[in-house]
Design a protein around this motif. Sequence first.
Motif, PDB file in Angstrom:
ATOM      1  N   CYS A 188      10.224  71.494  53.492  1.00  0.00           N
ATOM      2  CA  CYS A 188       9.512  72.617  54.110  1.00  0.00           C
ATOM      3  C   CYS A 188      10.187  73.951  53.765  1.00  0.00           C
ATOM      4  O   CYS A 188      11.284  74.242  54.260  1.00  0.00           O
ATOM      5  CB  CYS A 188       9.466  72.442  55.624  1.00  0.00           C
ATOM      6  N   HIS A 189       9.544  74.736  52.889  1.00  0.00           N
ATOM      7  CA  HIS A 189       9.947  76.110  52.580  1.00  0.00           C
ATOM      8  C   HIS A 189      11.436  76.213  52.203  1.00  0.00           C
ATOM      9  O   HIS A 189      12.176  77.055  52.710  1.00  0.00           O
ATOM     10  CB  HIS A 189       9.647  77.017  53.766  1.00  0.00           C
ATOM     11  N   VAL A 190      11.858  75.359  51.292  1.00  0.00           N
ATOM     12  CA  VAL A 190      13.262  75.310  50.875  1.00  0.00           C
ATOM     13  C   VAL A 190      13.545  76.354  49.798  1.00  0.00           C
ATOM     14  O   VAL A 190      12.774  76.512  48.842  1.00  0.00           O
ATOM     15  CB  VAL A 190      13.626  73.898  50.378  1.00  0.00           C
ATOM     16  N   SER A 191      14.665  77.059  49.956  1.00  0.00           N
ATOM     17  CA  SER A 191      15.134  78.015  48.952  1.00  0.00           C
ATOM     18  C   SER A 191      16.594  77.728  48.634  1.00  0.00           C
ATOM     19  O   SER A 191      17.346  77.252  49.479  1.00  0.00           O
ATOM     20  CB  SER A 191      14.991  79.457  49.457  1.00  0.00           C
ATOM     21  N   LYS A 192      16.978  78.011  47.392  1.00  0.00           N
ATOM     22  CA  LYS A 192      18.357  77.820  46.969  1.00  0.00           C
ATOM     23  C   LYS A 192      18.687  78.857  45.896  1.00  0.00           C
ATOM     24  O   LYS A 192      17.947  79.011  44.915  1.00  0.00           O
ATOM     25  CB  LYS A 192      18.576  76.404  46.396  1.00  0.00           C
ATOM     26  N   ARG A 193      19.807  79.538  46.107  1.00  0.00           N
ATOM     27  CA  ARG A 193      20.230  80.557  45.159  1.00  0.00           C
ATOM     28  C   ARG A 193      21.635  80.275  44.655  1.00  0.00           C
ATOM     29  O   ARG A 193      22.506  79.883  45.418  1.00  0.00           O
ATOM     30  CB  ARG A 193      20.188  81.947  45.817  1.00  0.00           C
ATOM     31  N   PHE A 194      21.831  80.450  43.347  1.00  0.00           N
ATOM     32  CA  PHE A 194      23.145  80.403  42.731  1.00  0.00           C
ATOM     33  C   PHE A 194      23.455  81.808  42.233  1.00  0.00           C
ATOM     34  O   PHE A 194      22.553  82.650  42.135  1.00  0.00           O
ATOM     35  CB  PHE A 194      23.167  79.405  41.575  1.00  0.00           C
ATOM     36  N   PRO A 195      24.708  82.094  41.911  1.00  0.00           N
ATOM     37  CA  PRO A 195      25.047  83.440  41.439  1.00  0.00           C
ATOM     38  C   PRO A 195      24.167  83.888  40.276  1.00  0.00           C
ATOM     39  O   PRO A 195      24.185  83.286  39.202  1.00  0.00           O
ATOM     40  CB  PRO A 195      26.515  83.299  41.014  1.00  0.00           C
ATOM     41  N   GLY A 196      23.364  84.902  40.512  1.00  0.00           N
ATOM     42  CA  GLY A 196      22.492  85.447  39.475  1.00  0.00           C
ATOM     43  C   GLY A 196      21.205  84.695  39.238  1.00  0.00           C
ATOM     44  O   GLY A 196      20.396  85.099  38.403  1.00  0.00           O
ATOM     45  N   VAL A 197      20.980  83.587  39.960  1.00  0.00           N
ATOM     46  CA  VAL A 197      19.794  82.760  39.702  1.00  0.00           C
ATOM     47  C   VAL A 197      19.158  82.333  41.029  1.00  0.00           C
ATOM     48  O   VAL A 197      19.841  81.785  41.905  1.00  0.00           O
ATOM     49  CB  VAL A 197      20.148  81.495  38.888  1.00  0.00           C
ATOM     50  N   GLN A 198      17.854  82.563  41.170  1.00  0.00           N
ATOM     51  CA  GLN A 198      17.099  82.033  42.305  1.00  0.00           C
ATOM     52  C   GLN A 198      16.500  80.717  41.837  1.00  0.00           C
ATOM     53  O   GLN A 198      15.447  80.675  41.209  1.00  0.00           O
ATOM     54  CB  GLN A 198      15.997  83.006  42.731  1.00  0.00           C
ATOM     55  N   ALA A 199      17.182  79.605  42.138  1.00  0.00           N
ATOM     56  CA  ALA A 199      16.764  78.302  41.618  1.00  0.00           C
ATOM     57  C   ALA A 199      15.502  77.797  42.292  1.00  0.00           C
ATOM     58  O   ALA A 199      14.626  77.214  41.638  1.00  0.00           O
ATOM     59  CB  ALA A 199      17.893  77.295  41.789  1.00  0.00           C
ATOM     60  N   LEU A 200      15.404  77.978  43.610  1.00  0.00           N
ATOM     61  CA  LEU A 200      14.224  77.566  44.373  1.00  0.00           C
ATOM     62  C   LEU A 200      13.853  78.672  45.339  1.00  0.00           C
ATOM     63  O   LEU A 200      14.737  79.315  45.925  1.00  0.00           O
ATOM     64  CB  LEU A 200      14.496  76.280  45.166  1.00  0.00           C
ATOM     65  N   GLN A 201      12.554  78.877  45.515  1.00  0.00           N
ATOM     66  CA  GLN A 201      12.106  79.878  46.474  1.00  0.00           C
ATOM     67  C   GLN A 201      10.863  79.377  47.194  1.00  0.00           C
ATOM     68  O   GLN A 201       9.794  79.220  46.603  1.00  0.00           O
ATOM     69  CB  GLN A 201      11.808  81.215  45.780  1.00  0.00           C
ATOM     70  N   ASP A 202      11.044  79.069  48.485  1.00  0.00           N
ATOM     71  CA  ASP A 202       9.943  78.688  49.366  1.00  0.00           C
ATOM     72  C   ASP A 202       9.168  77.478  48.831  1.00  0.00           C
ATOM     73  O   ASP A 202       7.936  77.465  48.785  1.00  0.00           O
ATOM     74  CB  ASP A 202       8.997  79.877  49.553  1.00  0.00           C
ATOM     75  N   VAL A 203       9.906  76.438  48.432  1.00  0.00           N
ATOM     76  CA  VAL A 203       9.283  75.240  47.855  1.00  0.00           C
ATOM     77  C   VAL A 203       8.989  74.214  48.949  1.00  0.00           C
ATOM     78  O   VAL A 203       9.834  73.960  49.816  1.00  0.00           O
ATOM     79  CB  VAL A 203      10.202  74.613  46.779  1.00  0.00           C
ATOM     80  N   SER A 204       7.810  73.624  48.896  1.00  0.00           N
ATOM     81  CA  SER A 204       7.415  72.595  49.862  1.00  0.00           C
ATOM     82  C   SER A 204       6.746  71.444  49.132  1.00  0.00           C
ATOM     83  O   SER A 204       6.090  71.635  48.097  1.00  0.00           O
ATOM     84  CB  SER A 204       6.447  73.162  50.902  1.00  0.00           C
ATOM     85  N   LEU A 205       6.923  70.245  49.673  1.00  0.00           N
ATOM     86  CA  LEU A 205       6.180  69.067  49.215  1.00  0.00           C
ATOM     87  C   LEU A 205       6.273  67.994  50.286  1.00  0.00           C
ATOM     88  O   LEU A 205       7.132  68.053  51.168  1.00  0.00           O
ATOM     89  CB  LEU A 205       6.691  68.549  47.871  1.00  0.00           C
ATOM     90  N   SER A 206       5.404  67.013  50.205  1.00  0.00           N
ATOM     91  CA  SER A 206       5.445  65.896  51.156  1.00  0.00           C
ATOM     92  C   SER A 206       5.054  64.618  50.435  1.00  0.00           C
ATOM     93  O   SER A 206       4.371  64.648  49.403  1.00  0.00           O
ATOM     94  CB  SER A 206       4.493  66.139  52.330  1.00  0.00           C
ATOM     95  N   ILE A 207       5.508  63.496  50.991  1.00  0.00           N
ATOM     96  CA  ILE A 207       5.183  62.195  50.413  1.00  0.00           C
ATOM     97  C   ILE A 207       5.039  61.180  51.535  1.00  0.00           C
ATOM     98  O   ILE A 207       5.845  61.158  52.472  1.00  0.00           O
ATOM     99  CB  ILE A 207       6.247  61.754  49.381  1.00  0.00           C
ATOM    100  N   ALA A 208       4.007  60.361  51.457  1.00  0.00           N
ATOM    101  CA  ALA A 208       3.727  59.357  52.481  1.00  0.00           C
ATOM    102  C   ALA A 208       4.367  58.028  52.105  1.00  0.00           C
ATOM    103  O   ALA A 208       4.750  57.813  50.955  1.00  0.00           O
ATOM    104  CB  ALA A 208       2.216  59.199  52.637  1.00  0.00           C
ATOM    105  N   PRO A 209       4.500  57.116  53.067  1.00  0.00           N
ATOM    106  CA  PRO A 209       5.047  55.792  52.743  1.00  0.00           C
ATOM    107  C   PRO A 209       4.212  55.094  51.673  1.00  0.00           C
ATOM    108  O   PRO A 209       2.973  55.104  51.732  1.00  0.00           O
ATOM    109  CB  PRO A 209       4.963  55.051  54.078  1.00  0.00           C
ATOM    110  N   GLY A 210       4.884  54.540  50.681  1.00  0.00           N
ATOM    111  CA  GLY A 210       4.196  53.809  49.626  1.00  0.00           C
ATOM    112  C   GLY A 210       3.481  54.675  48.616  1.00  0.00           C
ATOM    113  O   GLY A 210       2.770  54.170  47.741  1.00  0.00           O
TER     114      GLY A 210
END
Length: 499
Positions: A7-29
């Motif tokens: 849910c709305h995941v973001s991740k930043r490294f020095p000088g790089v925005q690797a992820l910005q507001d990423v979402s996904l879902s997966i159901a069983p099977g």
Amino acid sequence: MPLLEVCHVSKRFPGVQALQDVSLSIAPGQSIAVIGENGAGKSTLMKILAGIQTPDEGEIRIDGRAVEIRTVRDAEKQGIALIHQELNLCDNLDVAANIFLGKEPRSCGFLRRREMDRRAAEVLQQVGLDIQPTTSLASLSIGRRQLVEIAKALASDAQVLIMDEPTSSLSTGEVENLFRVIHTLRQRGVSIVYISHRLSEIHHVADRVVALRDGRNSGELERDEITHEQMVRLMVGRDLDQFFPHVPHSAGEVVLSAQGVRVRGKAAFPLDLELKAGEIVGLAGLVGAGRTELLETLFGVRRSAGGSVEVAGKRIRLRSPRDAIAAGLFLIPEDRKQDGLVIEMTVGENITLPGLMRASTAGILPTRWEKSTADAMIQKLRIKTPGPGQIIQFLSGGNQQKAVIAKWLAMGPQVLLLDEPTRGIDIGAKHEIYEMMETLAHQGVAILFASSEMEEVIGMSDRTLVMHEGRIAGQLERGQLSEQAIMRLATGAASAATT
């Protein structure tokens, strides 16, 4: 209810925005494919799910409740397992010991070997691997080791399996078997997150496609919407109308001639071939047909068991790669990290390493030449790097591959041998390498490339040599190329005259 939600995941490294507001879902099977070019954020997202990295923002939910995943052990407790492209197994141990490594059942400090073998046999059966738990891992093929890795995850009660490029080193039969295992696991309620640059595989395994571009969600495709064109559009933000930029070439003089070459280990068949200046020749065949062995023999990695090789009309003795390099004959190996790069060195050092002896004067390193050459090659091949001083292991796979090519381009090749030139790289980088091959051919370089991807061979070849069990079974001109024609020769069901 989804089993796993990002849910709305973001991740930043020095000088790089690797992820910005990423979402996904997966159901069983359920099985979802996560696609995107190198640098799109796929690896960062998977490492967050596996507990290797932590997000800066957003949350992860399991069965609707927010959880903290800060370590690999945290991920395992939540039933999430990451199966890396480079398998994390120990050749010196048997199968059961690998499956339970670090989690061996013990009693009063003593290993309960019978219980370990019994439980190992259960998970091996789940993945369809009919071997004894005491079998040495070193005796297994890559495809079977992949299944051991999956069994290892199931032994930890994984409910979500993340598979990173799982088919990159598998034969056609092993790929089909992996697909069967994935189908069986899904029927048992295990969810699959599947990452692959081989878009042709996606429709075999995915219920849904989630695309990332520049660290953001760029769209999703449901099962009935999954096509090659739709996936490309989501990944790169445009249509690649002419994905293979090949145009027929006017071949020049013969620049590589191999007569009666015998490949060690497959020396029963003398091999003859010719390459002409400015042509691109494909080398097709099933796994084990001898394509890599032939290329390594032409480059001097393997000592020929017989025959002769000429470059530009001059006969050369291939005692080592140094002899091939001196003649202007270069090889881009299949495994770039193992054989093509020194991953602890910088981008610039890797690009200029082969030419140091040639450019040095009185043993003095040519630092000015190093810098100008590295800068020129980075610009020419559009290598995405902060600069030539960047350690090369931190580049994406596509940019690492460009660096391998760059070091030989700086040497002025007459003949370029490429072994699986686009293995493990994204669709955008593939297109750039195809364009580079076209440019070199127009400049008069002769190119021989081996590939397991049929559409690549058909799309880029002026003609194709097809190998079967160590021999060249036939040659197909461009107008004759089709998957059926290649497979007839590759399986030994047909033969054709070779030139």
